[in-house]
Scaffold this motif. Structure first.
Motif, PDB file in Angstrom:
ATOM      1  N   ALA A  29      -9.133  -4.457  -9.616  1.00 41.83           N
ATOM      2  CA  ALA A  29     -10.053  -3.836  -8.669  1.00 41.83           C
ATOM      3  C   ALA A  29     -10.099  -4.669  -7.397  1.00 41.83           C
ATOM      4  CB  ALA A  29     -11.451  -3.698  -9.268  1.00 41.83           C
ATOM      5  N   ARG A  30     -10.553  -4.034  -6.312  1.00 46.13           N
ATOM      6  CA  ARG A  30     -10.594  -4.688  -5.007  1.00 46.13           C
ATOM      7  C   ARG A  30     -11.973  -4.525  -4.371  1.00 46.13           C
ATOM      8  NH1 ARG A  30      -7.448  -3.124   0.662  1.00 46.13           N
ATOM      9  NH2 ARG A  30      -6.977  -5.263   1.264  1.00 46.13           N
ATOM     10  N   LEU A  31     -12.446  -5.610  -3.759  1.00 43.56           N
ATOM     11  CA  LEU A  31     -13.672  -5.581  -2.957  1.00 43.56           C
ATOM     12  C   LEU A  31     -13.258  -5.745  -1.506  1.00 43.56           C
ATOM     13  CD1 LEU A  31     -14.491  -6.711  -5.869  1.00 43.56           C
ATOM     14  CD2 LEU A  31     -16.531  -7.573  -4.727  1.00 43.56           C
ATOM     15  N   HIS A  50       0.833  -1.199   0.000  1.00 40.10           N
ATOM     16  CA  HIS A  50       0.000   0.000   0.000  1.00 40.10           C
ATOM     17  C   HIS A  50       0.870   1.252   0.000  1.00 40.10           C
ATOM     18  CE1 HIS A  50      -3.362  -2.626   1.087  1.00 40.10           C
ATOM     19  NE2 HIS A  50      -2.637  -3.088   2.091  1.00 40.10           N
ATOM     20  N   VAL A  51       0.311   2.345  -0.471  1.00 35.82           N
ATOM     21  CA  VAL A  51       0.968   3.645  -0.374  1.00 35.82           C
ATOM     22  C   VAL A  51       0.016   4.628   0.306  1.00 35.82           C
ATOM     23  CG1 VAL A  51       2.603   3.419  -2.278  1.00 35.82           C
ATOM     24  CG2 VAL A  51       0.261   4.169  -2.753  1.00 35.82           C
ATOM     25  N   ILE A  52       0.582   5.449   1.179  1.00 37.01           N
ATOM     26  CA  ILE A  52      -0.174   6.456   1.928  1.00 37.01           C
ATOM     27  C   ILE A  52       0.538   7.793   1.780  1.00 37.01           C
ATOM     28  CG2 ILE A  52      -1.048   7.170   4.180  1.00 37.01           C
ATOM     29  CD1 ILE A  52      -2.356   4.632   3.213  1.00 37.01           C
ATOM     30  N   ALA A  53      -0.174   8.781   1.289  1.00 34.03           N
ATOM     31  CA  ALA A  53       0.421  10.106   1.090  1.00 34.03           C
ATOM     32  C   ALA A  53       0.468  10.877   2.399  1.00 34.03           C
ATOM     33  CB  ALA A  53      -0.373  10.886   0.055  1.00 34.03           C
ATOM     34  N   VAL A  54       1.572  11.569   2.610  1.00 36.50           N
ATOM     35  CA  VAL A  54       1.675  12.450   3.767  1.00 36.50           C
ATOM     36  C   VAL A  54       0.789  13.683   3.574  1.00 36.50           C
ATOM     37  CG1 VAL A  54       3.238  13.883   5.131  1.00 36.50           C
ATOM     38  CG2 VAL A  54       3.989  11.627   4.337  1.00 36.50           C
ATOM     39  N   SER A 109      -8.081   0.840   1.504  1.00 35.21           N
ATOM     40  CA  SER A 109      -9.501   1.135   1.693  1.00 35.21           C
ATOM     41  C   SER A 109      -9.791   1.776   3.032  1.00 35.21           C
ATOM     42  CB  SER A 109     -10.317  -0.152   1.547  1.00 35.21           C
ATOM     43  OG  SER A 109     -10.078  -0.759   0.302  1.00 35.21           O
ATOM     44  N   THR A 110      -8.984   1.454   4.062  1.00 36.69           N
ATOM     45  CA  THR A 110      -9.213   2.024   5.389  1.00 36.69           C
ATOM     46  C   THR A 110      -8.555   3.387   5.543  1.00 36.69           C
ATOM     47  OG1 THR A 110      -7.306   0.811   6.266  1.00 36.69           O
ATOM     48  CG2 THR A 110      -9.479  -0.224   6.466  1.00 36.69           C
ATOM     49  N   PRO A 120     -11.943   6.941   4.863  1.00 37.10           N
ATOM     50  CA  PRO A 120     -11.928   5.476   4.987  1.00 37.10           C
ATOM     51  C   PRO A 120     -13.314   4.857   4.912  1.00 37.10           C
ATOM     52  CG  PRO A 120     -11.651   6.506   7.137  1.00 37.10           C
ATOM     53  CD  PRO A 120     -11.578   7.615   6.129  1.00 37.10           C
ATOM     54  N   LEU A 121     -13.357   3.655   4.356  1.00 36.39           N
ATOM     55  CA  LEU A 121     -14.606   2.901   4.387  1.00 36.39           C
ATOM     56  C   LEU A 121     -14.993   2.632   5.833  1.00 36.39           C
ATOM     57  CD1 LEU A 121     -14.179   0.222   1.548  1.00 36.39           C
ATOM     58  CD2 LEU A 121     -15.318   2.453   1.448  1.00 36.39           C
TER      59      LEU A 121
END
Length: 282
Positions: free
Chosen positions: A107-109, A8-12, A58-59, A21-22
């Motif tokens: 795609a992701r579920l 995963h990648v998370i931007a600062v 997703s979170t 987030p879901l």
């Protein structure tokens, strides 16, 4: 070559890439250990990993796949991308087409997770069918974050859409506490009859398979026997997994070291390369 099939990648930068987030609750890992695209490249270089499949967090971002798409666009020789959409929405096929047009390859579920415990019931909702039909017609792989309780609903979808390739994140989180012959995971092994089902062997699966009374060789060996190495792939789950990427990669190679070299090549490279052939000819 090594391909990390699940990270995963998370931007600062929260202004450009706001969190949504879901379920309305952001995961602790995305807050505490965000790793951006540039940092992930550096971590991959340190670990000796050539390429990665970046899966939508997703979170952290829900269905806003902007950062994944921008990361893949910036580093097309290192990343392929998996996005998330509301598969129940009337315009879900159009959403799938949009993110594919942005250069993403799967795609992701997301039906369960650290901030959404349990197994969501919507996997059996008929409103999913148009999106699954689009995925089948356009050869779009679908990865599922799910629990074993969702397998009956998944089987109904697989029967209806046999051409869809389905990747189970963390191998659908099987229950291995009883040890061999792993009766609690019987439904997971039964999915081997569907040629389009693939399993991701992530830190979550590999660590749980080494805890007593489970025997890593008997469980992982059975996966190899039932599914074949051509339907297994390794993913670090970094940075959701707490350790650094070099440690995750080294430990995974140790756990899978008992497998034949040809099987390891499929798990660490070949399977992901066939499912996401974005780098063909490079």
């Amino acid at each position: 070559m090594t391909i990390d099939a699940h990270c995963h990648v998370i931007a600062v930068d929260r202004d450009r890439y706001p969190r949504n987030p879901l379920g309305g609750v952001e995961s602790a890992w995305s807050q505490q250990r965000p790793v951006g695209a540039k940092e992930l490249i550096a971590d991959m270089d340190e670990a000796g990993i050539d390429r990665a499949i970046v899966v939508q967090a997703s979170t952290a971002y829900g269905h806003d796949n902007s950062y994944v798409a921008d990361s893949v666009e910036q580093y097309p020789d290192r990343f392929a991308g998996v996005f998330s959409v509301d598969m129940l929405a009337p315009d879900a096929p159009e959403q799938l087409a949009h993110w594919v047009s942005r250069g993403l390859q799967g795609a992701r579920l997301f039906t369960t997770g650290s901030t959404m415990p349990g197994q969501a019931s919507w996997l059996s909702d008929a409103r999913l069918h148009p999106a699954w039909e689009w995925a089948e017609e356009n050869n779009l792989p679908l990865c599922l974050q799910m629990r074993p309780e969702g397998i009956p609903a998944l089987r109904e979808l697989l029967d209806r859409f046999p051409g869809v390739k389905v990747l189970l994140d963390h191998a659908a989180r099987p229950d291995l506490t009883g040890g061999a012959p792993y009766d609690e995971a019987r439904e997971l092994f039964d999915l081997a009859q569907y040629d389009g089902v693939y399993l991701k062997l992530t830190e979550r699966t590999l660590v749980s398979s080494t805890k007593a009374p489970a025997d890593p060789e008997s469980f992982l060996g059975r996966l190899l026997l039932d599914f074949g190495a051509e339907r297994l792939m390794w993913g670090s789950n970094y940075p959701a997994a707490e350790d650094d990427l070099p440690t995750l990669y080294e430990r995974s190679r140790e756990v899978l070291g008992f497998l034949p070299a040809a099987a390891r090549e499929q798990i660490f490279t070949g399977t992901a390369d066939r499912l996401y052939p974005v780098w063909a000819g490079s």
